[in-house]
Scaffold this active site. Structure first.
Site, PDB file in Angstrom:
ATOM      1  N   ARG A  32      24.573  27.059  83.923  1.00  0.00           N
ATOM      2  CA  ARG A  32      23.565  26.444  83.053  1.00  0.00           C
ATOM      3  C   ARG A  32      22.422  25.907  83.899  1.00  0.00           C
ATOM      4  O   ARG A  32      22.647  25.243  84.906  1.00  0.00           O
ATOM      5  CB  ARG A  32      24.219  25.298  82.294  1.00  0.00           C
ATOM      6  CG  ARG A  32      23.323  24.644  81.304  1.00  0.00           C
ATOM      7  CD  ARG A  32      24.181  23.848  80.359  1.00  0.00           C
ATOM      8  NE  ARG A  32      23.384  22.971  79.541  1.00  0.00           N
ATOM      9  CZ  ARG A  32      23.794  22.463  78.401  1.00  0.00           C
ATOM     10  NH1 ARG A  32      24.985  22.755  77.965  1.00  0.00           N
ATOM     11  NH2 ARG A  32      23.042  21.660  77.714  1.00  0.00           N
TER      12      ARG A  32
ATOM     13  N   VAL B  59      38.188  31.842  84.781  1.00  0.00           N
ATOM     14  CA  VAL B  59      37.853  30.490  85.259  1.00  0.00           C
ATOM     15  C   VAL B  59      36.462  30.083  84.761  1.00  0.00           C
ATOM     16  O   VAL B  59      36.223  28.930  84.424  1.00  0.00           O
ATOM     17  CB  VAL B  59      37.905  30.453  86.809  1.00  0.00           C
ATOM     18  CG1 VAL B  59      37.456  29.092  87.349  1.00  0.00           C
ATOM     19  CG2 VAL B  59      39.307  30.792  87.310  1.00  0.00           C
TER      20      VAL B  59
ATOM     21  N   ASP C 177      42.895  20.877  84.688  1.00  0.00           N
ATOM     22  CA  ASP C 177      42.998  19.681  83.838  1.00  0.00           C
ATOM     23  C   ASP C 177      44.425  19.129  83.885  1.00  0.00           C
ATOM     24  O   ASP C 177      44.643  17.919  83.933  1.00  0.00           O
ATOM     25  CB  ASP C 177      42.611  20.045  82.400  1.00  0.00           C
ATOM     26  CG  ASP C 177      41.308  20.809  82.356  1.00  0.00           C
ATOM     27  OD1 ASP C 177      40.257  20.207  82.556  1.00  0.00           O
ATOM     28  OD2 ASP C 177      41.346  22.046  82.179  1.00  0.00           O
TER      29      ASP C 177
ATOM     30  N   HIS D 229      39.132  24.016  77.528  1.00  0.00           N
ATOM     31  CA  HIS D 229      38.716  23.451  78.825  1.00  0.00           C
ATOM     32  C   HIS D 229      37.307  22.878  78.629  1.00  0.00           C
ATOM     33  O   HIS D 229      36.309  23.461  79.055  1.00  0.00           O
ATOM     34  CB  HIS D 229      38.727  24.505  79.932  1.00  0.00           C
ATOM     35  CG  HIS D 229      38.118  23.978  81.208  1.00  0.00           C
ATOM     36  ND1 HIS D 229      38.723  23.035  81.980  1.00  0.00           N
ATOM     37  CD2 HIS D 229      36.934  24.240  81.811  1.00  0.00           C
ATOM     38  CE1 HIS D 229      37.944  22.726  83.007  1.00  0.00           C
ATOM     39  NE2 HIS D 229      36.849  23.451  82.928  1.00  0.00           N
TER      40      HIS D 229
END
Ligand code: NAD
Ligand code: LMR
Length: 332
Positions: free
Chosen positions: A93, A130, A160, A188
């Site tokens: 991003r 992933v 996590d 996730h």
């Protein structure tokens, strides 16, 4: 007799998780100290020079288990004959990008890489996604690689899970290796539900429920959950980069347990294709507690779910259903 090497694909291998992950694989952290490997590393043309640098370093490290390296920007060459595929590559991003923009980029990458894996990977190739949005990327990969059994496609929530073990170990001042059977339910993302209701701690007097030892339900229902949910963001804030060594290590844990089995009496969390267990809608990649044996995972059944947990499990399922709809709208 020497074992045949296992071919392991890492996409996005020139990135920061890739850089932490490939030496772990070459050292036997993922598949064991007796299992030779051939690494297939894929990245995109702008990263080709950096990828070649990683290859040079792998040669320089002289790993005894490493029997070959394929470093390429050609997805077909990368996928050919691979037994395990760790999909780390993706579009990060950037400033000014909306969630939908990131989703559009990544789901189309996963759609095209699904086809390459389906056509060129070894039969029974196991896939771990992933790259974020990990559950939805894995779902798209599954949908566009219909000949890969759905049982072979998973996403990473072991990081996590390990974060939850770490929080309980710190809270109780016990070794992390003495804590087991936490659960990450769902996505996730920050909607995930880290659940310590069934976790235990090994003590000299035997295994005890973590909940009893913590003796603070307010913490277990509050800060414990938010700390694990927000840990990725906390790492980004501290490092100005997202987690890499812990992500790479957890990816090794995920594949190792899947291939070699979970220890007796222990479960781990994996993002897998929902079959409707625990009333989670079928057709999502959702993180469940699983045990693994003979290379196959099974969802741990029959755990009692209280009302608090139910709400949190449903909320993260709802987010995944929204992501799925958004992903399909991006591909349309
Ligand atoms: P990074 O930007 O350092 O590396 C990503 C690499 O992917 C880059 O080298 C890039 O060139 C490559 N890439 C981009 N498009 C590609 C394509 N089509 N094919 C192959 N390679 C491609 O990022 P990073 O820190 O290594 O993180 C990778 C991903 O893992 C991100 O999506 C991140 O959000 C995610 N992540 C997931 C978890 C998890 O627990 N599931 C944890 C940490 C990070
Ligand atoms: C993590 O959990 O560390 C990452 O998924 C965070 C991120 O947004 O890349």
């Amino acid at each position: 007799m020497a074992r045949d090497p296992v071919r392991v694909l890492v996409t996005g291998a020139a990135g920061q998780i890739g850089y932490a992950l490939v030496p772990m694989i070459a050292r036997g952290v993922m598949l064991g100290p007796d299992q030779p490997v051939i690494l297939h590393m894929l990245d995109i043309p702008p990263a080709a020079e950096a990828l070649n640098g990683v290859k040079m370093e792998l040669v320089d490290a002289a790993f005894p288990l490493l029997k070959g390296v394929v470093a390429t920007t050609d997805v077909v060459e990368a996928c050919t004959g691979v037994n395990i595929a760790v999909m780390v590559g993706g579009f990060p991003r950037k400033e000014g990008m909306e969630r939908k923009d990131v989703m559009t980029k990544n789901v189309s990458i996963y759609k095209s890489q699904a086809s390459a894996l389906e056509k060129h990977a070894a039969a029974n190739c196991k896939v771990l996604v992933v790259a974020n949005p990990a559950n939805t990327n894995a779902l798209i990969l599954k949908e566009f690689a219909p000949s890969i059994p759905e049982k072979n496609i998973s996403c990473l929530t072991r990081l996590d899970h390990n974060r939850a073990l770490g929080q309980i170990s710190e809270r109780l001042s016990v070794q992390v290796s003495d804590v087991k059977n936490v659960i990450i339910w769902g996505n996730h993302s920050s909607s995930q539900y880290p659940d310590a209701n069934h976790a235990t701690v090994t003590t000299p007097a035997g295994d005890k429920p973590a909940r009893e030892l913590v003796a603070d339900d307010e913490w277990l229902k509050g800060d414990f959950i938010t700390t694990v949910q927000q840990r990725g963001a906390a790492i980004i804030k501290a490092r100005k980069l997202s987690s890499a060594l812990s992500a790479a290590s957890s990816a090794c844990d995920h594949i190792r347990d899947w291939v070699l089995g979970t220890p007796e009496g222990t479960w781990v969390s994996m993002g897998v294709y929902s079959d409707g267990s625990y009333n989670v809608p079928a057709g999502l990649i959702y993180s469940f507690p699983v045990t693994c044996k003979n290379g196959e995972w099974s969802i741990v059944q029959g755990l009692p779910i209280d009302e608090f947990s139910r709400k949190k499990m449903d909320a993260t399922a709802e987010e995944l259903a929204e992501e799925k709809a958004l992903a399909y709208s991006c591909l349309a």
